[in-house]
Enzyme design. Structure first.
Site, PDB file in Angstrom:
ATOM      1  N   HIS A   3       2.310  -1.814   7.351  1.00  0.00           N
ATOM      2  CA  HIS A   3       1.860  -1.533   8.269  1.00  0.00           C
ATOM      3  C   HIS A   3       2.524  -0.679   8.859  1.00  0.00           C
ATOM      4  O   HIS A   3       2.131   0.113  10.011  1.00  0.00           O
ATOM      5  CB  HIS A   3       1.064  -2.691   9.219  1.00  0.00           C
TER       6      HIS A   3
ATOM      7  N   TYR B 265       5.417  -1.335  10.147  1.00  0.00           N
ATOM      8  CA  TYR B 265       6.359  -1.590  11.248  1.00  0.00           C
ATOM      9  C   TYR B 265       8.187  -1.035  10.165  1.00  0.00           C
ATOM     10  O   TYR B 265       7.936  -0.514   9.495  1.00  0.00           O
ATOM     11  CB  TYR B 265       6.492  -2.877  11.105  1.00  0.00           C
TER      12      TYR B 265
ATOM     13  N   HIS C 233       7.493 -10.060   8.827  1.00  0.00           N
ATOM     14  CA  HIS C 233       7.055  -8.665   8.643  1.00  0.00           C
ATOM     15  C   HIS C 233       7.235  -7.353   7.956  1.00  0.00           C
ATOM     16  O   HIS C 233       7.904  -6.533   8.823  1.00  0.00           O
ATOM     17  CB  HIS C 233       6.423  -8.697  10.108  1.00  0.00           C
TER      18      HIS C 233
ATOM     19  N   THR D 219      -2.240  -9.757  16.202  1.00  0.00           N
ATOM     20  CA  THR D 219      -1.457  -9.975  17.630  1.00  0.00           C
ATOM     21  C   THR D 219      -2.391 -10.484  19.178  1.00  0.00           C
ATOM     22  O   THR D 219      -3.668  -9.522  18.917  1.00  0.00           O
ATOM     23  CB  THR D 219      -0.953  -8.713  18.017  1.00  0.00           C
TER      24      THR D 219
ATOM     25  N   GLN E 237       5.459 -15.489  12.119  1.00  0.00           N
ATOM     26  CA  GLN E 237       5.601 -14.138  11.681  1.00  0.00           C
ATOM     27  C   GLN E 237       6.535 -13.437  12.618  1.00  0.00           C
ATOM     28  O   GLN E 237       6.189 -13.166  13.640  1.00  0.00           O
ATOM     29  CB  GLN E 237       4.468 -13.156  11.591  1.00  0.00           C
TER      30      GLN E 237
ATOM     31  N   PRO F  55      -2.169 -13.210  10.604  1.00  0.00           N
ATOM     32  CA  PRO F  55      -1.147 -13.028  11.599  1.00  0.00           C
ATOM     33  C   PRO F  55      -2.848 -11.775  12.772  1.00  0.00           C
ATOM     34  O   PRO F  55      -2.097 -11.179  12.197  1.00  0.00           O
ATOM     35  CB  PRO F  55       0.146 -12.394  11.435  1.00  0.00           C
TER      36      PRO F  55
END
Length: 377
Positions: A184, A186, A181, A39, A114, A37
């Site tokens: 990272h 988030y 997800h 962005t 995702q 994935p």
């Protein structure tokens, strides 16, 4: 693929190892190559258009077995901070995603969206819903400045429900599974990591308590979809802006994090690292995906600078990276250290990367150019 007689031994080996199908719950992925994935802000209004359909379908047609889409915001007003990142909520948005799934299937691939909530990475006033607050497990500290609000029980329920709705929609419009997800830095990861979770209720404290929110999302998603529908969970030790952060310093600590998620219904773990070839814990050559598979028995996906000699964070500064061989990757796949390999920048640069590798056309592989981030090719 070129005839076997004309292939070099390494080419034959690559095809043999990477072309094996693999099952994730009720889904059979035709080979071991996944698209990581990444962005891409090419969906105005959160709606993926025909260019997004073509972008993913090109890679499926060239041999990528499993497409994991870019992060797509769940239907919660605080989930994102861009009106150009796609959303997985809304009539137009879901109609656009249905075309993406159809295009990938027509090209011979499989695809999962995702599902994403960025949590306290968001600042109040940012799009797509400027009036929405910034929410997370605890107030975020940036130096001496605080921002955001700690989520209430009602907030937690709303976000859990948003993930479940998105997963149900994914199955309804033709996707092959979902990826949550949880990496990272988030929202889900903000609960998992002690650096951002300072709660004193049932959702904070020791590593098992910090998994409670993630496990409840997994369980709600599992209940919202059919039993054979795959649920993948992406996680990481590192966080955006905190590359030395760790959820676990030992295999035992990692097991404490992963076991509740596996028990809640995760079918596969996508273990995000910046360099797949690095060992995760002292005394073992296993990487994070390898330890994940060993500890949980679940299908695991590795990722991190595959096919390139250069760490991907530098790509955001526009840096390129030269081609790197994959012999070590093949060794690890052949030994079943992990089950799939997710490819990021190499596929961003070259939609034909999988076809070239499967056919042994290694001399045609392209170095990564930072300008690839600026287009949707």
């Amino acid at each position: 693929m070129v005839p076997a007689a004309s292939q070099s031994p390494s080419a034959s080996r690559a095809a043999q190892i990477l072309s094996r199908p693999v099952a994730i719950n009720g889904l059979t992925v035709p080979n071991r190559i996944a698209m990581a994935p990444m962005t891409r802000q090419f969906s105005p209004g959160g709606v993926p258009g025909e260019d997004v359909v073509s972008y993913y379908a090109r890679r499926a047609a060239a041999g990528v077995g499993l497409i994991v889409t870019e992060g797509t915001y769940v239907g919660h007003a605080s989930a994102g901070n861009s009106d150009r990142v796609p959303r997985f909520d809304g009539e137009q948005q879901l109609a656009g995603w249905a075309k993406v799934a159809e295009g990938v299937h027509a090209a011979g691939g499989t695809i999962v969206p995702q599902l994403w909530h960025i949590g306290l990475v968001r600042r109040a006033g940012e799009p797509p819903f400027a009036d929405a607050p910034s929410v997370g497990p605890s107030v975020r500290l940036d130096g001496d400045e605080e921002h955001g609000t700690a989520m209430t029980r009602g907030d937690l329920d709303d976000v859990i429900a948003a993930f479940a709705r998105a997963a149900a929609a994914a199955e309804r419009i033709g996707f092959d599974g979902v990826e949550l997800h949880g990496a990272h830095g988030y929202l889900i990861d903000q609960f998992l990591w002690s650096g951002t979770n300072r709660r004193t209720d049932a959702y904070g404290g020791d590593p098992v308590a910090r998994t409670k929110f993630a496990a409840e999302i997994v369980a709600a998603v599992r209940d919202a979809v059919s039993p054979a529908f795959p649920v993948i969970f992406r996680y990481s030790q590192w966080k955006s802006g905190a590359y030395d952060a760790r959820l676990a310093d030992t295999p035992e600590q990692l097991a404490a994090v992963l076991t509740p998620l596996a028990d809640a219904g995760v079918d596969a773990f996508h273990a995000s690292t910046r360099r797949y070839w690095l060992s995760e814990f002292a005394g073992s050559g296993l990487n994070l995906a390898g330890w994940t598979k060993k500890l949980t028995g679940k299908t695991s996906i590795t990722v991190g600078s595959v096919g390139l000699d250069g760490e991907f964070i530098r790509a955001f500064a526009g840096e390129g990276a030269p081609v790197k061989g994959i012999d070590d990757l093949l060794d690890r796949l052949e030994s079943d250290e992990f089950d799939l390999v997710a490819v990021g920048r190499a596929l961003l640069q070259d939609p034909q990367w999988a076809a070239k590798v499967l056919a042994g056309r290694f001399d045609e592989l392209q170095p990564y150019d930072g300008s690839a981030l600026k287009t949707l090719t």
